[in-house]
Design an enzyme around this catalytic site. Structure first.
Site, PDB file in Angstrom:
ATOM      1  N   CYS A   1      -7.579   4.918  -3.380  1.00  0.00           N
ATOM      2  CA  CYS A   1      -7.355   3.791  -4.288  1.00  0.00           C
ATOM      3  C   CYS A   1      -7.265   2.491  -3.488  1.00  0.00           C
ATOM      4  CB  CYS A   1      -6.090   3.989  -5.112  1.00  0.00           C
ATOM      5  SG  CYS A   1      -5.811   2.643  -6.284  1.00  0.00           S
TER       6      CYS A   1
ATOM      7  N   CYS B   1      -4.348   0.052  -4.591  1.00  0.00           N
ATOM      8  CA  CYS B   1      -3.026   0.450  -4.101  1.00  0.00           C
ATOM      9  C   CYS B   1      -2.922   0.307  -2.582  1.00  0.00           C
ATOM     10  CB  CYS B   1      -2.695   1.869  -4.545  1.00  0.00           C
ATOM     11  SG  CYS B   1      -2.524   2.031  -6.346  1.00  0.00           S
TER      12      CYS B   1
END
Length: 176
Positions: free
Chosen positions: A131, A134
Site C-alpha cells: 500500500c 500507507c
C-alpha cells in the site's frame, strides 16, 4: 526454535532468504522492541503458520505482552486499511479519496506501546501489503519522529525477509 528453525527449514533454493533473515533480524541495529515487534507484525501479515509460530515464540522472549499484542494489532489493522487505501488510490478517482473511510482504527491512537514503534510496525506491514498510500503516511510520521532512512530501511528489510521466508514455506507446503 525461532529464527534458527526457520532458516534450517528453508529449502536450498531459499538459502539467500535464510542469510538475509540472519543479517536483518539476527544482527539488526534496531532496539529490541522495534526489531521484534516488526518481525512479529510481519510474520502475522505474511500468513505462514510455521514462520508465524517460530517468530512469535522468539519475539515473546524479547517483548513484553503489551508489545506482542500491539504488534499483532498493527498487522491486523493494516490488513484492513492497506486494502482500503490501496484500492482508493488505484481507482484514481478523487471522489473515493474524499469520502470518509469509516474504518475503525482506535488502536492507532492508543496502541499500548510508544507510538513510534507502532508506526514502525505499520510501515513494515504496509510494505508487505503493497500500500503506497500507507507507506508514505507512516514513513512521514516516522521521519517527523526523528527516524532516519537507515532505520526505516531496516524495517523494510525485515518485512522483505519475513515475507520471502513465508513464500518459500508456502511453496514447499503446496508442492508436498
Amino acid at each position: 526454535m525461532g529464527l534458527d528453525a526457520i532458516t534450517a527449514g528453508l529449502p536450498a533454493y531459499a538459502r539467500d532468504v535464510g542469510l538475509t533473515l540472519d543479517s536483518t533480524i539476527g544482527a539488526s541495529p534496531l532496539e529490541p522492541q522495534q526489531l521484534w515487534g516488526t518481525a512479529l507484525a510481519c510474520a502475522v501479515a505474511a500468513r505462514n503458520p510455521v514462520v508465524l509460530r517460530e517468530i512469535a515464540a522468539e519475539a515473546a522472549t524479547h517483548l513484553p505482552p503489551e508489545a506482542v499484542e500491539a504488534a499483532k494489532a498493527a498487522a491486523t489493522i493494516m490488513a484492513m486499511t492497506n486494502v482500503y487505501y490501496r484500492a482508493t488510490h488505484l481507482l484514481g478517482d478523487e471522489a473515493y479519496r474524499s469520502l470518509p473511510a469509516r474504518l475503525r482504527m482506535r488502536i492507532v491512537a492508543r496502541p499500548g506501546v510508544p507510538k513510534v514503534d507502532f508506526e514502525f510496525w505499520c510501515l513494515a506491514v504496509s510494505a508487505i501489503n503493497g500500500c503506497a498510500v500507507c507507506l508514505e503516511s507512516h514513513e512521514g510520521k516516522l521521519r517527523a519522529a526523528g527516524l532516519g532512512p537507515e532505520q526505516i530501511q531496516e524495517g523494510l528489510r525485515i518485512a522483505a525477509a519475513v515475507q520471502a521466508a513465508a513464500v518459500a514455506y508456502d511453496a514447499e507446503a503446496a508442492l508436498a
